[in-house]
Design an enzyme around this catalytic site. Structure first.
Site, PDB file in Angstrom:
ATOM      1  N   ARG A   1      16.185   5.202  10.718  1.00 13.25           N
ATOM      2  CA  ARG A   1      17.037   4.177  11.309  1.00 13.25           C
ATOM      3  C   ARG A   1      18.494   4.621  11.250  1.00 13.25           C
ATOM      4  O   ARG A   1      18.866   5.469  10.447  1.00 13.25           O
ATOM      5  CB  ARG A   1      16.800   2.829  10.616  1.00 13.25           C
ATOM      6  CG  ARG A   1      15.502   2.208  11.085  1.00 13.25           C
ATOM      7  CD  ARG A   1      15.179   0.903  10.411  1.00 13.25           C
ATOM      8  NE  ARG A   1      14.582   1.070   9.099  1.00 13.25           N
ATOM      9  CZ  ARG A   1      14.019   0.101   8.407  1.00 13.25           C
ATOM     10  NH1 ARG A   1      13.970  -1.117   8.910  1.00 13.25           N
ATOM     11  NH2 ARG A   1      13.498   0.322   7.214  1.00 13.25           N
TER      12      ARG A   1
ATOM     13  N   ASN B   1       0.831  -1.217   0.000  1.00  8.00           N
ATOM     14  CA  ASN B   1       0.000   0.000   0.000  1.00  8.00           C
ATOM     15  C   ASN B   1       0.865   1.266   0.000  1.00  8.00           C
ATOM     16  O   ASN B   1       0.330   2.362   0.135  1.00  8.00           O
ATOM     17  CB  ASN B   1      -0.972   0.016   1.189  1.00  8.00           C
ATOM     18  CG  ASN B   1      -0.263   0.214   2.512  1.00  8.00           C
ATOM     19  OD1 ASN B   1       0.960   0.185   2.582  1.00  8.00           O
ATOM     20  ND2 ASN B   1      -1.033   0.419   3.569  1.00  8.00           N
TER      21      ASN B   1
ATOM     22  N   THR C   1       5.093   3.018   3.539  1.00 10.32           N
ATOM     23  CA  THR C   1       6.511   3.336   3.785  1.00 10.32           C
ATOM     24  C   THR C   1       7.401   2.893   2.623  1.00 10.32           C
ATOM     25  O   THR C   1       8.581   3.243   2.594  1.00 10.32           O
ATOM     26  CB  THR C   1       7.028   2.671   5.081  1.00 10.32           C
ATOM     27  OG1 THR C   1       6.913   1.247   4.950  1.00 10.32           O
ATOM     28  CG2 THR C   1       6.253   3.135   6.297  1.00 10.32           C
TER      29      THR C   1
ATOM     30  N   TYR D   1       4.770  -2.024  17.771  1.00 11.36           N
ATOM     31  CA  TYR D   1       5.534  -2.879  16.846  1.00 11.36           C
ATOM     32  C   TYR D   1       5.855  -4.220  17.508  1.00 11.36           C
ATOM     33  O   TYR D   1       5.569  -5.273  16.940  1.00 11.36           O
ATOM     34  CB  TYR D   1       6.813  -2.138  16.460  1.00 11.36           C
ATOM     35  CG  TYR D   1       7.689  -2.830  15.444  1.00 11.36           C
ATOM     36  CD1 TYR D   1       7.252  -3.027  14.139  1.00 11.36           C
ATOM     37  CD2 TYR D   1       8.977  -3.269  15.786  1.00 11.36           C
ATOM     38  CE1 TYR D   1       8.078  -3.641  13.199  1.00 11.36           C
ATOM     39  CE2 TYR D   1       9.803  -3.876  14.848  1.00 11.36           C
ATOM     40  CZ  TYR D   1       9.346  -4.059  13.562  1.00 11.36           C
ATOM     41  OH  TYR D   1      10.162  -4.657  12.619  1.00 11.36           O
TER      42      TYR D   1
ATOM     43  N   THR E   1      18.832  -4.820   9.835  1.00  8.18           N
ATOM     44  CA  THR E   1      19.307  -5.058   8.470  1.00  8.18           C
ATOM     45  C   THR E   1      19.374  -3.720   7.730  1.00  8.18           C
ATOM     46  O   THR E   1      18.526  -2.855   7.936  1.00  8.18           O
ATOM     47  CB  THR E   1      18.352  -6.045   7.781  1.00  8.18           C
ATOM     48  OG1 THR E   1      18.401  -7.283   8.502  1.00  8.18           O
ATOM     49  CG2 THR E   1      18.730  -6.287   6.341  1.00  8.18           C
TER      50      THR E   1
ATOM     51  N   ASP F   1      -3.919  -2.808   0.448  1.00  8.50           N
ATOM     52  CA  ASP F   1      -3.676  -2.778   1.895  1.00  8.50           C
ATOM     53  C   ASP F   1      -3.975  -4.177   2.424  1.00  8.50           C
ATOM     54  O   ASP F   1      -5.138  -4.623   2.381  1.00  8.50           O
ATOM     55  CB  ASP F   1      -4.582  -1.728   2.553  1.00  8.50           C
ATOM     56  CG  ASP F   1      -4.315  -1.611   4.052  1.00  8.50           C
ATOM     57  OD1 ASP F   1      -3.842  -2.595   4.656  1.00  8.50           O
ATOM     58  OD2 ASP F   1      -4.596  -0.533   4.610  1.00  8.50           O
ATOM     59  N   VAL F   2      -2.965  -4.865   2.928  1.00 13.71           N
ATOM     60  CA  VAL F   2      -3.170  -6.272   3.310  1.00 13.71           C
ATOM     61  C   VAL F   2      -3.980  -6.431   4.595  1.00 13.71           C
ATOM     62  O   VAL F   2      -4.261  -7.557   5.009  1.00 13.71           O
ATOM     63  CB  VAL F   2      -1.833  -7.058   3.383  1.00 13.71           C
ATOM     64  CG1 VAL F   2      -1.254  -7.253   1.998  1.00 13.71           C
ATOM     65  CG2 VAL F   2      -0.832  -6.413   4.326  1.00 13.71           C
TER      66      VAL F   2
HETATM   67  P1  NAD Z   1       9.942  -1.005   4.826  1.00 12.94           P
HETATM   68  O1  NAD Z   1       9.155   0.024   5.543  1.00 12.94           O
HETATM   69  O2  NAD Z   1      10.939  -0.565   3.817  1.00 12.94           O
HETATM   70  O3  NAD Z   1       8.984  -2.056   4.116  1.00 12.94           O
HETATM   71  C1  NAD Z   1       7.701  -2.355   4.590  1.00 12.94           C
HETATM   72  C2  NAD Z   1       6.761  -2.404   3.402  1.00 12.94           C
HETATM   73  O4  NAD Z   1       5.461  -2.806   3.858  1.00 12.94           O
HETATM   74  C3  NAD Z   1       6.588  -1.051   2.720  1.00 12.94           C
HETATM   75  O5  NAD Z   1       6.710  -1.186   1.327  1.00 12.94           O
HETATM   76  C4  NAD Z   1       5.177  -0.623   3.110  1.00 12.94           C
HETATM   77  O6  NAD Z   1       4.595   0.251   2.181  1.00 12.94           O
HETATM   78  C5  NAD Z   1       4.489  -1.980   3.205  1.00 12.94           C
HETATM   79  N1  NAD Z   1       3.282  -1.976   4.033  1.00 12.94           N
HETATM   80  C6  NAD Z   1       3.147  -1.584   5.322  1.00 12.94           C
HETATM   81  N2  NAD Z   1       1.874  -1.742   5.736  1.00 12.94           N
HETATM   82  C7  NAD Z   1       1.189  -2.277   4.685  1.00 12.94           C
HETATM   83  C8  NAD Z   1      -0.156  -2.691   4.498  1.00 12.94           C
HETATM   84  N3  NAD Z   1      -1.093  -2.563   5.467  1.00 12.94           N
HETATM   85  N4  NAD Z   1      -0.517  -3.200   3.296  1.00 12.94           N
HETATM   86  C9  NAD Z   1       0.398  -3.332   2.317  1.00 12.94           C
HETATM   87  N5  NAD Z   1       1.683  -2.964   2.432  1.00 12.94           N
HETATM   88  C10 NAD Z   1       2.078  -2.438   3.604  1.00 12.94           C
HETATM   89  O7  NAD Z   1      10.659  -1.893   5.974  1.00 12.94           O
HETATM   90  P2  NAD Z   1      11.729  -3.065   5.862  1.00 12.94           P
HETATM   91  O8  NAD Z   1      12.907  -2.677   6.657  1.00 12.94           O
HETATM   92  O9  NAD Z   1      11.895  -3.513   4.456  1.00 12.94           O
HETATM   93  O10 NAD Z   1      10.977  -4.211   6.681  1.00 12.94           O
HETATM   94  C11 NAD Z   1      10.281  -5.258   6.018  1.00 12.94           C
HETATM   95  C12 NAD Z   1       9.808  -6.274   7.044  1.00 12.94           C
HETATM   96  O11 NAD Z   1      10.911  -6.830   7.758  1.00 12.94           O
HETATM   97  C13 NAD Z   1       8.856  -5.682   8.089  1.00 12.94           C
HETATM   98  O12 NAD Z   1       7.846  -6.622   8.375  1.00 12.94           O
HETATM   99  C14 NAD Z   1       9.754  -5.496   9.289  1.00 12.94           C
HETATM  100  O13 NAD Z   1       9.032  -5.562  10.493  1.00 12.94           O
HETATM  101  C15 NAD Z   1      10.720  -6.662   9.148  1.00 12.94           C
HETATM  102  N6  NAD Z   1      11.988  -6.374   9.824  1.00 12.94           N
HETATM  103  C16 NAD Z   1      12.892  -5.514   9.268  1.00 12.94           C
HETATM  104  C17 NAD Z   1      14.071  -5.250   9.954  1.00 12.94           C
HETATM  105  C18 NAD Z   1      15.137  -4.345   9.388  1.00 12.94           C
HETATM  106  O14 NAD Z   1      16.164  -4.164  10.065  1.00 12.94           O
HETATM  107  N7  NAD Z   1      15.001  -3.790   8.202  1.00 12.94           N
HETATM  108  C19 NAD Z   1      14.311  -5.839  11.209  1.00 12.94           C
HETATM  109  C20 NAD Z   1      13.336  -6.667  11.738  1.00 12.94           C
HETATM  110  C21 NAD Z   1      12.178  -6.941  11.035  1.00 12.94           C
HETATM  111  N1  UDP Z   2      20.065   5.850  16.785  1.00 16.20           N
HETATM  112  C1  UDP Z   2      20.931   6.934  16.905  1.00 16.20           C
HETATM  113  N2  UDP Z   2      20.766   7.985  16.052  1.00 16.20           N
HETATM  114  C2  UDP Z   2      19.823   8.003  15.072  1.00 16.20           C
HETATM  115  C3  UDP Z   2      18.961   6.897  14.934  1.00 16.20           C
HETATM  116  C4  UDP Z   2      19.106   5.833  15.814  1.00 16.20           C
HETATM  117  O1  UDP Z   2      21.800   6.951  17.772  1.00 16.20           O
HETATM  118  O2  UDP Z   2      19.744   9.000  14.335  1.00 16.20           O
HETATM  119  C5  UDP Z   2      20.242   4.693  17.690  1.00 16.20           C
HETATM  120  C6  UDP Z   2      18.953   4.239  18.377  1.00 16.20           C
HETATM  121  O3  UDP Z   2      18.775   4.945  19.591  1.00 16.20           O
HETATM  122  C7  UDP Z   2      19.236   2.769  18.603  1.00 16.20           C
HETATM  123  C8  UDP Z   2      20.151   2.376  17.444  1.00 16.20           C
HETATM  124  O4  UDP Z   2      20.653   3.606  16.915  1.00 16.20           O
HETATM  125  O5  UDP Z   2      19.918   2.571  19.824  1.00 16.20           O
HETATM  126  C9  UDP Z   2      19.442   1.621  16.341  1.00 16.20           C
HETATM  127  O6  UDP Z   2      18.278   2.371  16.004  1.00 16.20           O
HETATM  128  P1  UDP Z   2      17.376   2.014  14.745  1.00 16.20           P
HETATM  129  O7  UDP Z   2      16.254   2.982  14.748  1.00 16.20           O
HETATM  130  O8  UDP Z   2      18.218   1.903  13.536  1.00 16.20           O
HETATM  131  O9  UDP Z   2      16.858   0.543  15.032  1.00 16.20           O
HETATM  132  P2  UDP Z   2      16.240  -0.173  16.327  1.00 16.20           P
HETATM  133  O10 UDP Z   2      16.203   0.762  17.487  1.00 16.20           O
HETATM  134  O11 UDP Z   2      14.895  -0.577  15.873  1.00 16.20           O
HETATM  135  O12 UDP Z   2      17.156  -1.304  16.575  1.00 16.20           O
END
Ligand code: NAD
Ligand code: UDP
Length: 323
Positions: free
Chosen positions: A188, A34, A37, A147, A177, A58-59
């Protein structure tokens, strides 16, 4: 006949790389997003590909899909703290309501189901490193709970559909990641620090910078996802890079890449986990998976991607820019 996968959140940072990998592996892929993000630009390489379709959906709303489906991979969810604090109710819904709709889809189609869970289900962990059998330390009423608890619910729902309906399920717990496709303004730490350094601004270190994270490059993560999908079982797998860094050490890594930077300290967000590091013995032992890309290399690739996008004017200043 090619196997067919439905990838929710396919236009996101990880989802788009996953779609590319599945198509390269010979899958037919239907991505649902959707764009709350994510962005279409992330899927530019698959545009017009005969094995790929992107549908705006929107899922949280139920969906019926014509034809066979072999796998449902649920990656849709706001994922950066900035995004999920801006979209708290949407985050709760996509982890709960949407997960149950997608588990039902998998049940109806006889498809395998994989949920993208997170290291956040461990909360501010009292055990270190975190193994899959650790139950976690989550504040259920703190701001991050939208979350954490949505993902914990998603895991519970996944196990319920597995136990009650025999759905073939997978749970992956993804640790921090990063990669070039992240939005500069997604909040992030890696995109924040890299985009600040590229703009010559001070890096915003939250708290004293002693908190730790373990950063996994996206290509490694996606390889782990595919291995769990193909060869894993229903119990959770941690997927992440166990190399652990304080945020001040991350600043030093960025300085090695881009020269000296200034830092400005900002308040530590509420319930920000003090430390985080995956124990990945299960993924190593059962799937032969471990990350290959060290932080220095992944940061360079990410910085190169950011430079290119900034030059092309493709980086949104704010998170949540869709389309
Ligand atoms: P992202 O925000 O780039 O991707 C999320 C995607 O989901 C986006 O394209 C957004 O538009 C879509 N989305 C959100 N709500 C929706 C809905 N209701 N219907 C349809 N689409 C929807 O984030 P990401 O970093 O790529 O994360 C992807 C997944 O991996 C997420 O589930 C996140 O919780 C999980 N994850 C990511 C990390 C990381 O470090 N990147 C860590 C832990 C878990
Ligand atoms: N963080 C930071 N400056 C920033 C954004 C994040 O110091 O501008 C810190 C944040 O407080 C956390 C770590 O970096 O301790 C990782 O944050 P992020 O939002 O990337 O991921 P998450 O908290 O979900 O692990």
């Amino acid at each position: 006949m090619a196997r067919r996968a439905v990838v929710t959140g396919g236009a996101g940072f990880i989802g788009s790389s996953l779609c590319e990998r599945l198509v390269a592996d010979g899958w037919q892929v239907l991505a649902l997003d959707n764009f709350c993000t994510g962005r279409r630009l992330n899927l530019a390489s698959l545009e017009g590909h005969p094995a790929f379709e992107l549908r705006s959906h929107d899922v949280c709303d139920p969906i019926d899909i014509d034809g066979p489906v072999d796998a449902v991979l649920h990656f849709a969810s706001p994922a950066s703290p900035f995004d999920y604090l801006t979209l708290p109710v949407e985050t709760l819904r996509v982890g709960s309501v949407a997960t149950m709709h997608l588990l039902e889809l998998a049940r109806r189609k006889g498809a395998r189901f994989l949920i993208a869970s997170t290291s956040e289900i461990y909360g501010d962990p009292l055990e270190h490193p975190q193994r899959e059998n650790y139950f976690g330390n989550v504040n259920s009423i703190g701001p991050r709970s939208v979350y954490d608890e949505a993902k914990r619910f998603a895991e519970a729902a996944t196990m319920a559909w597995h136990r009650k309906h025999g759905v073939d399920t997978r749970i992956i717990r993804i640790f921090n990641t990063y990669g070039p496709r992240m939005k500069a303004g997604d909040g992030r730490v890696v995109p924040a620090f890299l985009s600040q350094a590229l703009r010559g601004e001070a890096l915003t270190v939250f708290g004293d910078g002693s908190q730790t994270r373990s950063f996994c490059f996206v290509d490694d993560l996606v390889d782990g996802v595919v291995r769990v999908l193909e060869r894993g079982d229903a119990q959770p797998y941690n997927l992440g890079n166990p190399a652990e860094f304080t945020m001040l050490e991350l600043v030093r890594e960025i300085e090695k890449l881009m020269g000296t930077v200034q830092c400005v300290h900002m308040p530590l967000p509420i319930d920000d986990p003090t430390r985080r590091k995956p124990d990945i013995a299960r993924a190593i032992g059962e799937l032969g998976w471990s990350p290959l890309v060290p932080l220095s290399v992944g940061l360079r690739r990410t910085a190169d991607g950011f430079r290119t996008r900034m030059a092309a004017g493709q980086h949104s200043a704010q998170s949540g820019a869709g389309g």
